[in-house]
Design a protein around this motif. Sequence first.
Motif, PDB file in Angstrom:
ATOM      1  N   LYS A   1       0.733  -1.100  -0.128  1.00  0.00           N
ATOM      2  CA  LYS A   1      -0.113   0.020   0.073  1.00  0.00           C
ATOM      3  C   LYS A   1       0.838   1.234   0.123  1.00  0.00           C
ATOM      4  O   LYS A   1       0.421   2.328  -0.498  1.00  0.00           O
ATOM      5  CB  LYS A   1      -0.836   0.109   1.248  1.00  0.00           C
ATOM      6  N   PHE A   2       1.963   1.289   0.610  1.00  0.00           N
ATOM      7  CA  PHE A   2       2.727   2.537   0.827  1.00  0.00           C
ATOM      8  C   PHE A   2       4.053   2.801   0.006  1.00  0.00           C
ATOM      9  O   PHE A   2       4.622   3.588  -0.135  1.00  0.00           O
ATOM     10  CB  PHE A   2       3.084   2.555   2.199  1.00  0.00           C
ATOM     11  N   SER A   3       4.491   1.664  -0.796  1.00  0.00           N
ATOM     12  CA  SER A   3       5.566   1.886  -1.490  1.00  0.00           C
ATOM     13  C   SER A   3       6.767   2.394  -0.614  1.00  0.00           C
ATOM     14  O   SER A   3       7.172   3.445  -1.101  1.00  0.00           O
ATOM     15  CB  SER A   3       5.460   2.671  -2.785  1.00  0.00           C
ATOM     16  N   PRO A   4       7.273   2.001   0.524  1.00  0.00           N
ATOM     17  CA  PRO A   4       7.956   2.677   1.457  1.00  0.00           C
ATOM     18  C   PRO A   4       9.446   2.881   0.518  1.00  0.00           C
ATOM     19  O   PRO A   4      10.298   1.747   0.364  1.00  0.00           O
ATOM     20  CB  PRO A   4       7.926   1.871   2.510  1.00  0.00           C
ATOM     21  N   ALA A   5       9.998   4.166   0.716  1.00  0.00           N
ATOM     22  CA  ALA A   5      11.536   4.294   0.437  1.00  0.00           C
ATOM     23  C   ALA A   5      12.116   4.093   1.863  1.00  0.00           C
ATOM     24  O   ALA A   5      13.267   3.810   1.922  1.00  0.00           O
ATOM     25  CB  ALA A   5      11.720   5.554  -0.241  1.00  0.00           C
ATOM     26  N   VAL A   6      11.641   4.808   2.793  1.00  0.00           N
ATOM     27  CA  VAL A   6      12.077   5.105   4.065  1.00  0.00           C
ATOM     28  C   VAL A   6      11.020   5.275   5.191  1.00  0.00           C
ATOM     29  O   VAL A   6      10.095   5.881   4.861  1.00  0.00           O
ATOM     30  CB  VAL A   6      13.247   6.000   4.228  1.00  0.00           C
ATOM     31  N   VAL A   7      11.275   4.686   6.476  1.00  0.00           N
ATOM     32  CA  VAL A   7      10.168   4.898   7.599  1.00  0.00           C
ATOM     33  C   VAL A   7      11.121   5.808   8.455  1.00  0.00           C
ATOM     34  O   VAL A   7      12.323   5.286   9.033  1.00  0.00           O
ATOM     35  CB  VAL A   7       9.682   3.768   8.228  1.00  0.00           C
ATOM     36  N   ILE A   8      10.410   6.647   8.948  1.00  0.00           N
ATOM     37  CA  ILE A   8      11.447   7.575  10.077  1.00  0.00           C
ATOM     38  C   ILE A   8      10.431   7.877  11.463  1.00  0.00           C
ATOM     39  O   ILE A   8       9.294   8.434  11.127  1.00  0.00           O
ATOM     40  CB  ILE A   8      11.719   8.927   9.487  1.00  0.00           C
ATOM     41  N   GLY A   9      10.681   7.040  12.490  1.00  0.00           N
ATOM     42  CA  GLY A   9       9.717   7.214  13.601  1.00  0.00           C
ATOM     43  C   GLY A   9      10.393   7.935  14.620  1.00  0.00           C
ATOM     44  O   GLY A   9      11.613   8.506  14.550  1.00  0.00           O
ATOM     45  N   GLU A  10       9.994   7.429  15.960  1.00  0.00           N
ATOM     46  CA  GLU A  10      10.606   8.223  17.211  1.00  0.00           C
ATOM     47  C   GLU A  10      11.851   7.236  17.592  1.00  0.00           C
ATOM     48  O   GLU A  10      12.051   6.239  17.020  1.00  0.00           O
ATOM     49  CB  GLU A  10       9.576   8.134  18.141  1.00  0.00           C
ATOM     50  N   GLY A  11      12.779   7.943  18.218  1.00  0.00           N
ATOM     51  CA  GLY A  11      13.938   7.434  18.595  1.00  0.00           C
ATOM     52  C   GLY A  11      14.977   8.220  19.277  1.00  0.00           C
ATOM     53  O   GLY A  11      14.627   8.956  20.335  1.00  0.00           O
ATOM     54  N   GLY A  12      16.099   7.992  18.648  1.00  0.00           N
ATOM     55  CA  GLY A  12      17.295   9.042  19.119  1.00  0.00           C
ATOM     56  C   GLY A  12      17.118  10.432  19.048  1.00  0.00           C
ATOM     57  O   GLY A  12      15.796  10.924  18.734  1.00  0.00           O
ATOM     58  N   ALA A  13      17.600  11.008  19.917  1.00  0.00           N
ATOM     59  CA  ALA A  13      17.838  12.550  19.800  1.00  0.00           C
ATOM     60  C   ALA A  13      19.017  13.174  20.122  1.00  0.00           C
ATOM     61  O   ALA A  13      20.197  12.349  20.073  1.00  0.00           O
ATOM     62  CB  ALA A  13      16.970  13.129  20.966  1.00  0.00           C
ATOM     63  N   GLY A  14      19.368  14.338  20.508  1.00  0.00           N
ATOM     64  CA  GLY A  14      20.680  15.074  20.601  1.00  0.00           C
ATOM     65  C   GLY A  14      20.768  15.244  21.913  1.00  0.00           C
ATOM     66  O   GLY A  14      19.841  15.327  22.898  1.00  0.00           O
ATOM     67  N   MET A  15      21.954  15.051  22.389  1.00  0.00           N
ATOM     68  CA  MET A  15      22.312  15.135  23.810  1.00  0.00           C
ATOM     69  C   MET A  15      23.533  15.841  23.929  1.00  0.00           C
ATOM     70  O   MET A  15      24.645  16.171  23.213  1.00  0.00           O
ATOM     71  CB  MET A  15      22.550  13.758  24.550  1.00  0.00           C
ATOM     72  N   ASP A  16      23.592  16.846  24.970  1.00  0.00           N
ATOM     73  CA  ASP A  16      25.090  17.406  25.105  1.00  0.00           C
ATOM     74  C   ASP A  16      25.698  17.241  26.495  1.00  0.00           C
ATOM     75  O   ASP A  16      26.572  17.857  26.783  1.00  0.00           O
ATOM     76  CB  ASP A  16      24.916  18.964  24.642  1.00  0.00           C
ATOM     77  N   ASP A  17      25.119  16.359  27.426  1.00  0.00           N
ATOM     78  CA  ASP A  17      25.459  16.238  28.620  1.00  0.00           C
ATOM     79  C   ASP A  17      26.188  14.650  28.715  1.00  0.00           C
ATOM     80  O   ASP A  17      26.062  14.101  29.983  1.00  0.00           O
ATOM     81  CB  ASP A  17      24.570  16.368  29.539  1.00  0.00           C
ATOM     82  N   LEU A  18      26.783  14.233  27.636  1.00  0.00           N
ATOM     83  CA  LEU A  18      27.300  12.981  27.990  1.00  0.00           C
ATOM     84  C   LEU A  18      28.468  13.154  28.562  1.00  0.00           C
ATOM     85  O   LEU A  18      29.586  13.696  28.098  1.00  0.00           O
ATOM     86  CB  LEU A  18      27.742  12.339  26.350  1.00  0.00           C
ATOM     87  N   GLY A  19      28.662  12.282  29.719  1.00  0.00           N
ATOM     88  CA  GLY A  19      29.886  12.621  30.658  1.00  0.00           C
ATOM     89  C   GLY A  19      31.325  12.150  29.987  1.00  0.00           C
ATOM     90  O   GLY A  19      32.084  13.029  30.379  1.00  0.00           O
TER      91      GLY A  19
ATOM     92  N   GLY B   1      12.620  -5.338   5.681  1.00  0.00           N
ATOM     93  CA  GLY B   1      13.634  -4.755   4.749  1.00  0.00           C
ATOM     94  C   GLY B   1      13.783  -3.437   4.604  1.00  0.00           C
ATOM     95  O   GLY B   1      14.634  -3.149   3.627  1.00  0.00           O
ATOM     96  N   VAL B   2      12.890  -2.586   4.923  1.00  0.00           N
ATOM     97  CA  VAL B   2      13.035  -1.211   4.397  1.00  0.00           C
ATOM     98  C   VAL B   2      13.933  -0.462   5.354  1.00  0.00           C
ATOM     99  O   VAL B   2      14.064  -0.766   6.664  1.00  0.00           O
ATOM    100  CB  VAL B   2      11.563  -0.472   4.808  1.00  0.00           C
ATOM    101  N   PRO B   3      14.574   0.597   5.088  1.00  0.00           N
ATOM    102  CA  PRO B   3      15.235   1.291   5.948  1.00  0.00           C
ATOM    103  C   PRO B   3      14.454   1.937   6.891  1.00  0.00           C
ATOM    104  O   PRO B   3      13.456   2.836   6.428  1.00  0.00           O
ATOM    105  CB  PRO B   3      16.183   2.137   5.255  1.00  0.00           C
ATOM    106  N   VAL B   4      14.684   1.840   8.269  1.00  0.00           N
ATOM    107  CA  VAL B   4      14.053   2.462   9.316  1.00  0.00           C
ATOM    108  C   VAL B   4      14.743   3.187  10.296  1.00  0.00           C
ATOM    109  O   VAL B   4      15.712   2.650  10.714  1.00  0.00           O
ATOM    110  CB  VAL B   4      13.072   1.565  10.029  1.00  0.00           C
ATOM    111  N   TYR B   5      14.394   4.416  10.375  1.00  0.00           N
ATOM    112  CA  TYR B   5      15.386   5.132  11.592  1.00  0.00           C
ATOM    113  C   TYR B   5      14.373   5.758  12.532  1.00  0.00           C
ATOM    114  O   TYR B   5      13.108   5.938  12.394  1.00  0.00           O
ATOM    115  CB  TYR B   5      15.921   6.458  10.873  1.00  0.00           C
ATOM    116  N   GLY B   6      14.774   6.053  13.820  1.00  0.00           N
ATOM    117  CA  GLY B   6      14.154   6.620  14.976  1.00  0.00           C
ATOM    118  C   GLY B   6      14.793   8.000  15.155  1.00  0.00           C
ATOM    119  O   GLY B   6      15.933   8.061  15.352  1.00  0.00           O
ATOM    120  N   LEU B   7      14.190   9.249  15.022  1.00  0.00           N
ATOM    121  CA  LEU B   7      14.701  10.288  15.556  1.00  0.00           C
ATOM    122  C   LEU B   7      13.800  11.374  15.910  1.00  0.00           C
ATOM    123  O   LEU B   7      12.763  11.549  15.247  1.00  0.00           O
ATOM    124  CB  LEU B   7      15.201  11.111  14.212  1.00  0.00           C
ATOM    125  N   ASN B   8      14.130  11.932  17.004  1.00  0.00           N
ATOM    126  CA  ASN B   8      13.643  12.940  17.669  1.00  0.00           C
ATOM    127  C   ASN B   8      14.341  14.236  17.144  1.00  0.00           C
ATOM    128  O   ASN B   8      15.502  14.415  17.820  1.00  0.00           O
ATOM    129  CB  ASN B   8      13.146  13.146  19.150  1.00  0.00           C
TER     130      ASN B   8
END
Length: 467
Positions: free
Chosen positions: A182-200, A418-425
Amino acid sequence: MKFIKILFFLLFVTKVLLADNDVTKYSKAIQLLSEYIGIESVSGNENEAAYFMAKKCRDAGFVVEYINDQPGSVNFAASLYPLSWGKPNIIFHNHMDVVPEGKHENWNYTPYGGVVDSGKVWGRGSMDNKGLAIIQFFAVSNFMEIAYEKELPFNVTILFVSGEETGGETGSMIVSNVLLNKFSPAVVIGEGGAGMDDLGFLTKKNPVFGITIAEKQNVWLKLSWKTEVAGHASIAEGDYASMLMINGLHKLLNSSMPVIVTQEAQLMFSSLGEVVGGVKGSVMKKSDSKVFRKIIDVISRDDPEIRDLVTNKITLTSIDGGTPTAINQSSNIESAFLDVRLLPGTSVEEIIAYIHEVVDDSVLEIEILTEGAASRGTMPEYFFDMLADALVGEYKNSKVIPMLFPASTDNNFFRKFGVPVYGLNPFMVSGEQLKAIHNYNEFIDVEDVDRGISVFTSFLSKVLDQE
Ligand SMILES: [Zn+2]
């Protein structure tokens, strides 16, 4: 005493009522987010929130198509072009359901008020996952006019689903079954990682963004100990069910889970190595070596967050004692419930075998209650690079790494095809913010919503060739 309680209650009510919630001075995105938070949508009750967002999408020019629409399970796609055109599709994914808000008195702002204060939007779902939905909505809306004027190389769809918080059966499981045809997916982008600046471990305080390329698989298990001994407690030997359960759980929960550095974790650590640099960095870059495995085993013993990335995790969530008719009677069946998070590549059968081996009790029976989708990670490709470019464009001096996500999301449902799937806030999150997810005082920064829209807009400009 009663008087004091009433006084506190009144103070709480006035605080809520007086909170300045005139959101009209904020951007359209913040106004819509505030309104969307106002529609309670605890898993199983997503319909109203869904019809609200579907209408907003239609009004903004999206083609809205329902995948299914039942009480407690409504899922729809909002796209630039009809799905029936079969164009290769860039699919954004978000979930409309939220976890219950818990006790209202523990919130500084009423949980469904969508209050904007101190530069933050407060409320259940603000971060997980309504903020992301609003970011996706406004970013894709920026291409509506141009999509009318000429045919773009990709369709862009935003998928709004139900039931993520309860395992995806009413949402992404249904949608993913029709993903390919139904969707002919090239890529799926859902929730997941984010940016952090307090990594010890980082010396330079530049933001590091993690784009999720893999998640753990969630499995819920019921462990039962059944014995024939049930009777008067004064004659019970050490082999009655409750004793066997306590001993078995003690062994299991104190066993040290073996360290497994998956190829997904290797990719993450070696990319981090590039960022960290120096001696530490060069060790991390050799993340496929035995030396690295030993080092990470030692380091992660004091760092549960790193431990989660290199071990399967077993958490005892509750126990269900039998119901003896009297306190001096021991029951002959006792059960324990486990939340298990599996690394990519570990099967449910393997973890069940592991539990049997450690507990080593012939009366133990293990039942699988629910089993999330399993999948190996996405190896970063073109769309990963384009997302990374967009992030670095918005957050100067930031670094982007592929990330193994230590929890489970809906992403695995799509990744298994088998579709590329990423998680990004596509914004920065603080430790405080992470703690508030599924907790009290959940929030998202006003600024982050706007910057998130910029990131996805610039990503789409690149891939739709509109720069
Ligand atoms: Zn979520």
